[in-house]
Design a protein around this motif. Structure first.
Motif, mmCIF file in Angstrom:
data_model
loop_
_atom_site.group_PDB
_atom_site.id
_atom_site.type_symbol
_atom_site.label_atom_id
_atom_site.label_comp_id
_atom_site.label_asym_id
_atom_site.label_seq_id
_atom_site.Cartn_x
_atom_site.Cartn_y
_atom_site.Cartn_z
ATOM 1 N N LEU A 19 0.830 -1.205 0.000
ATOM 2 C CA LEU A 19 0.000 0.000 0.000
ATOM 3 C C LEU A 19 0.865 1.257 0.000
ATOM 4 O O LEU A 19 1.984 1.257 0.516
ATOM 5 N N PRO A 20 0.344 2.362 -0.532
ATOM 6 C CA PRO A 20 1.103 3.621 -0.529
ATOM 7 C C PRO A 20 1.001 4.333 0.811
ATOM 8 O O PRO A 20 0.138 4.039 1.635
ATOM 9 N N VAL A 21 1.893 5.289 1.004
ATOM 10 C CA VAL A 21 1.770 6.247 2.092
ATOM 11 C C VAL A 21 0.854 7.355 1.607
ATOM 12 O O VAL A 21 1.043 7.886 0.507
ATOM 13 N N ALA A 22 -0.136 7.715 2.398
ATOM 14 C CA ALA A 22 -1.042 8.801 2.030
ATOM 15 C C ALA A 22 -0.523 10.116 2.603
ATOM 16 O O ALA A 22 -0.232 10.197 3.798
ATOM 17 N N ILE A 23 -0.396 11.122 1.752
ATOM 18 C CA ILE A 23 0.036 12.453 2.169
ATOM 19 C C ILE A 23 -1.145 13.394 1.976
ATOM 20 O O ILE A 23 -1.697 13.485 0.868
ATOM 21 N N ALA A 32 7.431 17.978 -0.072
ATOM 22 C CA ALA A 32 8.743 17.589 0.452
ATOM 23 C C ALA A 32 8.682 16.158 0.980
ATOM 24 O O ALA A 32 9.630 15.377 0.789
ATOM 25 N N ALA A 33 7.588 15.794 1.634
ATOM 26 C CA ALA A 33 7.416 14.412 2.074
ATOM 27 C C ALA A 33 7.423 13.477 0.872
ATOM 28 O O ALA A 33 8.048 12.401 0.902
ATOM 29 N N ALA A 34 6.746 13.886 -0.196
ATOM 30 C CA ALA A 34 6.729 13.073 -1.411
ATOM 31 C C ALA A 34 8.133 12.894 -1.971
ATOM 32 O O ALA A 34 8.524 11.788 -2.363
ATOM 33 N N ALA A 35 8.905 13.977 -2.029
ATOM 34 C CA ALA A 35 10.267 13.898 -2.562
ATOM 35 C C ALA A 35 11.134 12.954 -1.733
ATOM 36 O O ALA A 35 11.929 12.172 -2.277
ATOM 37 N N ASN A 36 10.998 13.012 -0.422
ATOM 38 C CA ASN A 36 11.765 12.116 0.438
ATOM 39 C C ASN A 36 11.355 10.662 0.230
ATOM 40 O O ASN A 36 12.200 9.760 0.261
ATOM 41 N N LEU A 37 10.067 10.416 0.002
ATOM 42 C CA LEU A 37 9.613 9.051 -0.250
ATOM 43 C C LEU A 37 10.096 8.563 -1.607
ATOM 44 O O LEU A 37 10.392 7.370 -1.775
ATOM 45 N N ARG A 40 13.437 7.312 -1.138
ATOM 46 C CA ARG A 40 13.417 6.083 -0.346
ATOM 47 C C ARG A 40 12.800 4.909 -1.108
ATOM 48 O O ARG A 40 12.805 3.783 -0.623
ATOM 49 N N GLY A 41 12.246 5.195 -2.299
ATOM 50 C CA GLY A 41 11.631 4.130 -3.076
ATOM 51 C C GLY A 41 10.325 3.636 -2.503
ATOM 52 O O GLY A 41 9.944 2.472 -2.696
ATOM 53 N N ILE A 42 9.592 4.490 -1.787
ATOM 54 C CA ILE A 42 8.332 4.128 -1.159
ATOM 55 C C ILE A 42 7.186 4.788 -1.931
ATOM 56 O O ILE A 42 7.208 5.994 -2.181
ATOM 57 N N ASP A 43 6.182 3.990 -2.291
ATOM 58 C CA ASP A 43 5.049 4.525 -3.040
ATOM 59 C C ASP A 43 4.207 5.437 -2.151
ATOM 60 O O ASP A 43 4.154 5.271 -0.926
ATOM 61 N N PHE A 44 3.523 6.384 -2.779
ATOM 62 C CA PHE A 44 2.716 7.346 -2.029
ATOM 63 C C PHE A 44 1.620 7.898 -2.918
ATOM 64 O O PHE A 44 1.661 7.786 -4.152
ATOM 65 N N LEU A 45 0.624 8.512 -2.291
ATOM 66 C CA LEU A 45 -0.396 9.294 -2.964
ATOM 67 C C LEU A 45 -0.544 10.608 -2.213
ATOM 68 O O LEU A 45 -0.556 10.618 -0.977
ATOM 69 N N SER A 401 12.828 13.144 8.677
ATOM 70 C CA SER A 401 12.913 12.183 9.775
ATOM 71 C C SER A 401 11.771 11.172 9.712
ATOM 72 O O SER A 401 11.987 9.954 9.875
ATOM 73 N N VAL A 402 10.560 11.636 9.464
ATOM 74 C CA VAL A 402 9.398 10.744 9.417
ATOM 75 C C VAL A 402 9.529 9.726 8.289
ATOM 76 O O VAL A 402 9.275 8.526 8.473
ATOM 77 N N THR A 403 9.932 10.180 7.107
ATOM 78 C CA THR A 403 10.046 9.249 5.980
ATOM 79 C C THR A 403 11.180 8.261 6.190
ATOM 80 O O THR A 403 11.091 7.111 5.751
ATOM 81 N N ALA A 404 12.246 8.681 6.855
ATOM 82 C CA ALA A 404 13.312 7.732 7.190
ATOM 83 C C ALA A 404 12.774 6.651 8.123
ATOM 84 O O ALA A 404 13.085 5.463 7.964
ATOM 85 N N TRP A 405 11.959 7.043 9.089
ATOM 86 C CA TRP A 405 11.365 6.060 10.000
ATOM 87 C C TRP A 405 10.446 5.103 9.252
ATOM 88 O O TRP A 405 10.470 3.890 9.475
ATOM 89 N N LEU A 406 9.655 5.638 8.318
ATOM 90 C CA LEU A 406 8.768 4.777 7.541
ATOM 91 C C LEU A 406 9.559 3.778 6.699
ATOM 92 O O LEU A 406 9.075 2.678 6.416
ATOM 93 N N ALA A 407 10.766 4.171 6.310
ATOM 94 C CA ALA A 407 11.621 3.271 5.525
ATOM 95 C C ALA A 407 12.367 2.268 6.396
ATOM 96 O O ALA A 407 13.093 1.413 5.874
ATOM 97 N N GLY A 408 12.209 2.355 7.716
ATOM 98 C CA GLY A 408 12.905 1.447 8.616
ATOM 99 C C GLY A 408 14.299 1.889 8.982
ATOM 100 O O GLY A 408 15.046 1.159 9.631
ATOM 101 N N ASP A 409 14.661 3.122 8.591
ATOM 102 C CA ASP A 409 15.999 3.647 8.871
ATOM 103 C C ASP A 409 15.944 4.467 10.161
ATOM 104 O O ASP A 409 15.890 5.704 10.136
ATOM 105 N N VAL A 410 15.959 3.766 11.290
ATOM 106 C CA VAL A 410 15.804 4.442 12.576
ATOM 107 C C VAL A 410 17.005 5.330 12.884
ATOM 108 O O VAL A 410 16.865 6.394 13.506
ATOM 109 N N VAL A 411 18.185 4.933 12.447
ATOM 110 C CA VAL A 411 19.384 5.730 12.718
ATOM 111 C C VAL A 411 19.258 7.102 12.071
ATOM 112 O O VAL A 411 19.467 8.143 12.708
ATOM 113 N N SER A 412 18.909 7.129 10.784
ATOM 114 C CA SER A 412 18.754 8.403 10.083
ATOM 115 C C SER A 412 17.584 9.196 10.648
ATOM 116 O O SER A 412 17.665 10.414 10.810
#
Length: 439
Positions: A19-23, A32-37, A40-45, A401-412
């Motif tokens: 499923l996509p991330v809804a923005i 900007a959230a879309a650009a970060n996704l 990260r290679g994460i689908d969004f709408l 920061s939020v999109t990094a967390w959604l990607a599983g990159d807790v460090v970033s």
């Protein structure tokens, strides 16, 4: 104290991962959230209620921002744009809202990987979990979100999402003119004489204000910009007059400090002070509005002033009392909001306008923006609730920061950095609904 669980859970099932991330919102922060996704290679709408991107910004597009270009462009968005030959405008120059859209936001939205995922004329009217309201807990974190959308033709549909980023802003939900925060008594009778913050008094809306008496209500930057526009209009159009109505006992507004790195903002307060001293602006302070009424073809604002009931007559009222988040669409989402400013509870102490200015806000990211609803985040101006100290660069770091967390990159996601310009006080320190316009 309950420890915050940092483990991403938004893709805990095979179904969720498809499923996509809804923005919500296609303004600078939502895109900007879309650009970060994208990176990260994460689908969004992206769902935008307006018929074009940054619809709210374009409402006040005639207004010049305080921040120069170097503080207005999201790093991930800049990388995507520069890959297509885009160049940053003069980094030291502050654009108008219209220029921000034309030279940055619109080109970003036109990138193929973003444009194909943006739905215009799509107003989000509700968010929940599939098959459950806010009271149900079992398997909640692994159940898709449902984003209910109403299109311009009135059709309603539900869209499933793995996570939701609410970047819808607050421009469409202004504070009340009433000093008690409730809907102003008599508002329905005067609604046609009330305009939102930042009308284009020297351009699009000129004829509405020319040769008339306008009362600007509010003590923040939106009020100051409108006051100065009306002063200029009065020079050009005899018979134009302006009153500045504030609820405080004195006009504590914006900084005119020489230490403010944002020079345009530093000059704003001194320009208003000068116009008041010259008698071009009449100040009506200590006025707490309690009701409004019609008086023939004019408006009367009735209020308390120095323990007396006072009636103020005017032709037009500009509501520059600031903004508040629209939380109605989130009734079925489990939120943890500060009881005063309606910001995420962990963020609220960092942005309290009684303590912080725009430049003293501490770096913050997904931790401070987390709610009990796993995978749901409020970002941008809406994340600040009723606090008026938001800057775009702050929102860009939030979504990184939020999109990094959604990607599983807790460090970033945890490595939050925020460099803000040195600034004086961003708004009134007395809570008179000052708005943050403009970043």
């Amino acid at each position: 104290m309950t420890l915050l669980d940092l483990t991403p859970r938004t893709a805990a099932t095979d179904r969720m991962s498809t499923l996509p991330v809804a923005i919500i919102g296609a303004g600078p922060i939502g895109l900007a959230a879309a650009a970060n996704l994208v990176e990260r290679g994460i689908d969004f709408l992206v769902f935008e209620a307006g018929d074009h991107v940054a619809a709210s910004v374009q409402q006040w597009g005639h207004t010049r921002l305080f921040s120069p270009w170097k503080h207005l462009v999201d790093p991930a968005s800049r990388r995507l744009l520069e890959q297509r030959g885009w160049t940053l405008p003069d980094p030291e120059r502050a654009p108008t809202g219209a220029e921000l859209v034309e030279k940055y936001v619109a080109p970003l939205a036109e990138l193929e990987e973003i444009d194909s995922r943006v739905r215009l004329g799509a107003e989000v009217i509700g968010v929940t979990r599939e098959g459950m309201d806010r009271t149900r807990t079992r398997a909640r974190a692994t159940t898709p979100f449902v984003v209910r959308v109403r299109t311009t033709d009135g059709a309603i549909e539900d869209v499933l999402a793995r996570a939701v980023i609410d970047a819808s802003g607050t421009y469409r939900s202004p504070n009340s003119l009433s000093s008690n925060g409730l809907d102003l008594l008599g508002m329905a009778d005067i609604a046609d004489a009330v305009t939102p913050a930042l009308p284009d008094v020297l351009g699009r809306d000129r004829e509405k204000f020319a040769r008339r008496h306008t009362t600007v209500v509010g003590a923040g930057h939106s009020a100051a910009n409108t006051l100065l526009g009306l002063v200029e209009l009065a020079r050009e159009e005899p018979g134009t007059s302006v009153t500045w109505l504030i609820r405080n006992a004195r006009a504590v507004r914006v900084s005119s400090s020489p230490d403010d790195e944002l020079a345009d903002r530093a000059r704003l307060g001194s320009r208003v002070d000068r116009a008041v001293a010259e008698g071009r602006i009449t100040v009506l302070d200590g006025f707490e509005i309690i009701r409004a009424r019609r008086a023939d073809d004019r408006v009367e604002l009735v209020g308390h002033r120095r323990d007396e009931v006072v009636v103020h007559g005017t032709d037009i009222v500009v509501n520059a009392t600031g903004f508040r988040p629209n939380l109605d669409i989130l009734r079925e989402i489990r939120l943890e909001l500060d009881e005063i400013v309606e910001a995420p509870k962990r963020l609220a102490p960092l942005i309290d306008p009684n303590v912080h200015s725009c430049g003293t806000v501490e770096p913050h990211g997904f931790r401070e923006l987390t709610h009990p609803e796993q995978g749901f985040f409020i970002v941008g101006m809406k994340a600040y609730g009723r606090a008026p100290t938001f800057l775009l660069t702050t929102g860009y770091e939030q979504v990184r920061s939020v999109t990094a967390w959604l990607a599983g990159d807790v460090v970033s996601a945890s490595n939050v950095e925020l460099v803000l310009p040195a600034i004086g006080v961003c708004s009134t320190s007395l809570g008179d609904g000052a708005s943050s316009c403009c970043s």
